[in-house]
Design a protein around this motif. Structure first.
Motif, mmCIF file in Angstrom:
data_model
loop_
_atom_site.group_PDB
_atom_site.id
_atom_site.type_symbol
_atom_site.label_atom_id
_atom_site.label_comp_id
_atom_site.label_asym_id
_atom_site.label_seq_id
_atom_site.Cartn_x
_atom_site.Cartn_y
_atom_site.Cartn_z
ATOM 1 N N GLY A 44 0.822 -1.210 0.000
ATOM 2 C CA GLY A 44 0.000 0.000 0.000
ATOM 3 C C GLY A 44 0.854 1.257 0.000
ATOM 4 N N ILE A 45 1.915 1.247 0.789
ATOM 5 C CA ILE A 45 2.824 2.401 0.838
ATOM 6 C C ILE A 45 3.492 2.595 -0.526
ATOM 7 C CG2 ILE A 45 5.006 3.245 1.823
ATOM 8 C CD1 ILE A 45 4.041 1.944 4.515
ATOM 9 N N VAL A 46 3.915 1.488 -1.147
ATOM 10 C CA VAL A 46 4.522 1.567 -2.482
ATOM 11 C C VAL A 46 3.524 2.167 -3.469
ATOM 12 C CG1 VAL A 46 5.357 0.173 -4.430
ATOM 13 C CG2 VAL A 46 6.193 -0.282 -2.113
ATOM 14 N N ALA A 47 2.264 1.724 -3.414
ATOM 15 C CA ALA A 47 1.237 2.247 -4.323
ATOM 16 C C ALA A 47 1.019 3.744 -4.101
ATOM 17 C CB ALA A 47 -0.070 1.479 -4.142
ATOM 18 N N VAL A 48 1.019 4.169 -2.847
ATOM 19 C CA VAL A 48 0.842 5.595 -2.547
ATOM 20 C C VAL A 48 2.022 6.404 -3.089
ATOM 21 C CG1 VAL A 48 0.785 7.292 -0.655
ATOM 22 C CG2 VAL A 48 -0.704 5.272 -0.587
ATOM 23 N N ILE A 49 3.233 5.902 -2.915
ATOM 24 C CA ILE A 49 4.416 6.597 -3.450
ATOM 25 C C ILE A 49 4.309 6.715 -4.965
ATOM 26 C CG2 ILE A 49 6.918 6.395 -3.811
ATOM 27 C CD1 ILE A 49 7.004 5.145 -0.927
ATOM 28 N N ILE A 50 3.927 5.612 -5.623
ATOM 29 C CA ILE A 50 3.759 5.651 -7.080
ATOM 30 C C ILE A 50 2.655 6.649 -7.450
ATOM 31 C CG2 ILE A 50 3.080 4.293 -9.108
ATOM 32 C CD1 ILE A 50 4.405 1.872 -7.720
ATOM 33 N N GLY A 51 1.600 6.716 -6.632
ATOM 34 C CA GLY A 51 0.537 7.688 -6.869
ATOM 35 C C GLY A 51 1.052 9.117 -6.845
#
Length: 135
Positions: A44-51
């Motif tokens: 989830g943190i990785v997805a937020v960073i990519i966001g």
């Protein structure tokens, strides 16, 4: 006459702060005890960073955060079912307990699949555009 743990009664908590503390303790417990929860949080943190990298629009953030939080909530619910089955069966195999655990795990799998689809729909077009601009 002393009470053992089976004789203790619990009352519904009527104080918001105490309820909040119990909820936070529950989140800490599932995070500490469940490897899959830690994996979901990291992803989830990785997805937020990519966001942030792709400057998602508000509606895209809503879908991304919905997917992330659904997975986390389902992992907590799955853990609850696993613990209740283990408590009721005293850690002995029971076919109904197995079905309950399998169904709860299936709910996590479906929700994770949903999150992957959301991630693909949000990020693949943006990655594709970068590749087209580069080539």
């Amino acid at each position: 006459m002393p009470m053992d743990s089976k004789d203790k009664r619990t009352e519904k908590n009527k104080h918001f702060v105490a309820s909040l503390e119990f909820a936070i303790q529950g989140i800490k417990t599932v995070f500490k005890e469940e490897h899959n929860m830690r994996t979901h949080v990291v992803m989830g943190i990785v997805a937020v960073i990519i966001g942030f990298v792709f400057h998602l629009a508000t509606w895209e953030w809503l879908w991304l955060l919905l997917a992330i939080f659904l997975v986390l909530v389902m992992e907590i619910i799955n853990t609850v079912f696993e613990n209740v089955v283990d408590m009721v069966t005293d850690f002995h195999f029971h076919p109904i307990g197995k079905k309950v655990k399998d169904m709860a795990a299936g709910a996590v799998l479906l929700t994770t699949g949903f999150a992957v689809v959301v991630g693909l729909l949000l990020f693949v077009p943006k990655i594709w555009q970068i590749l087209q601009d580069f080539l």
